[in-house]
Write a protein that holds these residues in place. Structure first.
Motif, PDB file in Angstrom:
ATOM      1  N   VAL A 159       0.860  -1.180   0.000  1.00 15.70           N
ATOM      2  CA  VAL A 159       0.000   0.000   0.000  1.00 15.70           C
ATOM      3  C   VAL A 159       0.898   1.231   0.000  1.00 15.70           C
ATOM      4  N   VAL A 160       0.707   2.091  -0.977  1.00 12.69           N
ATOM      5  CA  VAL A 160       1.492   3.330  -1.119  1.00 12.69           C
ATOM      6  C   VAL A 160       0.619   4.496  -0.667  1.00 12.69           C
ATOM      7  N   ASP A 161       1.058   5.206   0.362  1.00 12.10           N
ATOM      8  CA  ASP A 161       0.306   6.356   0.880  1.00 12.10           C
ATOM      9  C   ASP A 161       0.980   7.642   0.420  1.00 12.10           C
ATOM     10  N   VAL A 162       0.376   8.295  -0.566  1.00  8.13           N
ATOM     11  CA  VAL A 162       0.855   9.609  -1.006  1.00  8.13           C
ATOM     12  C   VAL A 162      -0.236  10.650  -0.771  1.00  8.13           C
ATOM     13  N   SER A 163      -1.054  10.382   0.236  1.00  4.41           N
ATOM     14  CA  SER A 163      -2.085  11.329   0.630  1.00  4.41           C
ATOM     15  C   SER A 163      -1.507  12.321   1.626  1.00  4.41           C
ATOM     16  N   ALA A 164      -2.360  13.223   2.100  1.00  2.00           N
ATOM     17  CA  ALA A 164      -1.971  14.144   3.172  1.00  2.00           C
ATOM     18  C   ALA A 164      -2.808  13.873   4.416  1.00  2.00           C
ATOM     19  N   ALA A 165      -3.304  12.643   4.529  1.00  2.00           N
ATOM     20  CA  ALA A 165      -4.214  12.293   5.615  1.00  2.00           C
ATOM     21  C   ALA A 165      -3.467  12.038   6.925  1.00  2.00           C
ATOM     22  N   GLU A 166      -4.176  12.193   8.010  1.00  2.00           N
ATOM     23  CA  GLU A 166      -3.664  11.808   9.331  1.00  2.00           C
ATOM     24  C   GLU A 166      -3.857  10.301   9.448  1.00  2.00           C
ATOM     25  N   SER A 167      -2.933   9.559   8.845  1.00  2.00           N
ATOM     26  CA  SER A 167      -3.170   8.136   8.596  1.00  2.00           C
ATOM     27  C   SER A 167      -2.317   7.193   9.441  1.00  2.00           C
TER      28      SER A 167
END
Length: 359
Positions: free
Chosen positions: A96-104
């Motif tokens: 899983v690649v996270d390139v969001s700006a979420a508080e994840s």
């Protein structure tokens, strides 16, 4: 077949898909078939057990048409719906690649516990509470378990995280890291050095697309503080983001209000920064916005450096990390290059993916 889910379908997400497509021949030559099985954003997700035709992904990566043109689109408004959608099409080795700006941060921990590898350019999960950070790291250290990699969080495609991790693994002791780690602020102060006012440099940076849509996000220094904290935690420091003093370059009178009013008011309110630029120049110095992780703790702010020094020689959006250690003392290790942009960030993401699959 190794599936890759991309969380974030903006410019960086598209660049990651493009990079994966370009890497296919190299991977397949080594007996590995990487394919995209999910693309998600805040307003939905597209999933496919076998992946999409290359032509469809090329179109998506180029920003042509609507992402909803992909098959398998569904509404996704919660993390539970996200993992259910990916889980329905997953295979062993899911990345899983996270390139969001979420508080994840909680998402990353959940993905790891499901056995999914995580690669991220999102700094927020790694700069949440120390307890959350340690839980993520612990979940990624299990023998034969999923891995968590975050090269792209500090220098986009620059190999700073992996280099420091390798030095530590080899028994080196890091004494200090000094970093010009903001492409936006690097451009601004290079322009100031060339004679532009601070306000004019900020306006030009925004016009060129170097700033966030809200320029104060860059000028606040918080993004640089997050990078400094990630580096400090890599060194084993126990700190929180709130422990780091940050030199906020947004004038107090302009902290609120619209972007338009901010830019209009900046020439009047930021004269003190222009004065600092002039004073530094008289002493043969230039201003750089630096993060330092060293014996005195972490500092983040505007500093004078010699014009002829490596940091003083930076131009435009270049980043630089200067690492002093037991092995690299009198001659520090210097890593320099573009530290921002979708394409180079995708390079950092891809390098982490290749490390996970030992390619």
């Amino acid at each position: 077949m190794i599936p890759v889910a991309v969380i974030g379908k903006g410019g960086v997400g598209r660049a990651v898909v493009a990079a994966l497509l370009r890497s296919q021949s190299r991977a397949q030559a080594r007996g590995v078939n990487l394919f995209v099985n999910a693309i998600a954003g805040h307003d939905g997700i597209a999933v496919s057990r076998e992946g999409w035709p290359e032509a469809s992904l090329v179109k998506f990566a180029a920003g042509a048409g609507d992402w909803r043109d992909l098959t398998g689109v569904r509404v996704c408004t919660s993390h539970a719906e996200l993992v259910a959608a990916i889980g329905a099409v997953t295979r062993p080795g899911q990345i899983v690649v996270d390139v969001s700006a979420a508080e994840s941060a909680a998402w990353h921990l959940d993905w790891l516990r499901r056995g999914w590898h995580v690669v991220t350019a999102n700094k927020k999960p790694l700069t949440a509470s120390r307890e959350s950070y340690e839980a993520i790291m612990a979940a990624s250290r299990q023998v034969d378990g999923p891995r968590h990699r975050h090269e792209a969080t500090c220098g986009a495609g620059l190999p700073i995280i992996s280099t420091i991790a390798d030095l530590l693994a080899a028994g080196d002791e890091i004494q200090e890291i000094s970093a010009a780690a903001s492409g936006t602020l690097g451009f601004v102060f290079s322009a100031c050095q060339a004679g532009r006012t601070f306000a004019a440099a900020v306006a030009e940076a925004k016009l060129r697309g170097y700033t966030e849509p809200e320029p104060r996000d860059d000028l606040s220094g918080k993004d640089v503080a997050r990078k400094a904290l990630i580096l400090a935690r890599l060194l084993g420091w126990s700190m929180e983001l709130s422990d780091i003093p940050v030199d906020d370059l947004v004038p107090k009178s302009l902290q609120s209000g619209s972007v338009e009013n901010f830019l209009a008011g900046l020439p009047t309110a930021s004269g003190y920064i222009d004065e600092r630029v002039s004073a530094a120049a008289k002493n043969g110095q230039v201003l750089r916005y630096l993060a330092t992780v060293g014996p005195a703790g972490i500092t983040v702010g505007l500093r004078e450096v010699p014009r002829e020094s490596p940091l003083g020689g930076l131009a435009g959006t270049e980043n630089m990390f200067v690492v002093r250690s037991r092995y690299y003392d009198s001659a520090p290790l210097v890593i320099r290059g573009p530290g921002a942009g979708a394409t180079v960030t995708a390079v950092g993401i891809l390098s982490d993916i290749f490390r996970i699959i030992n390619l």
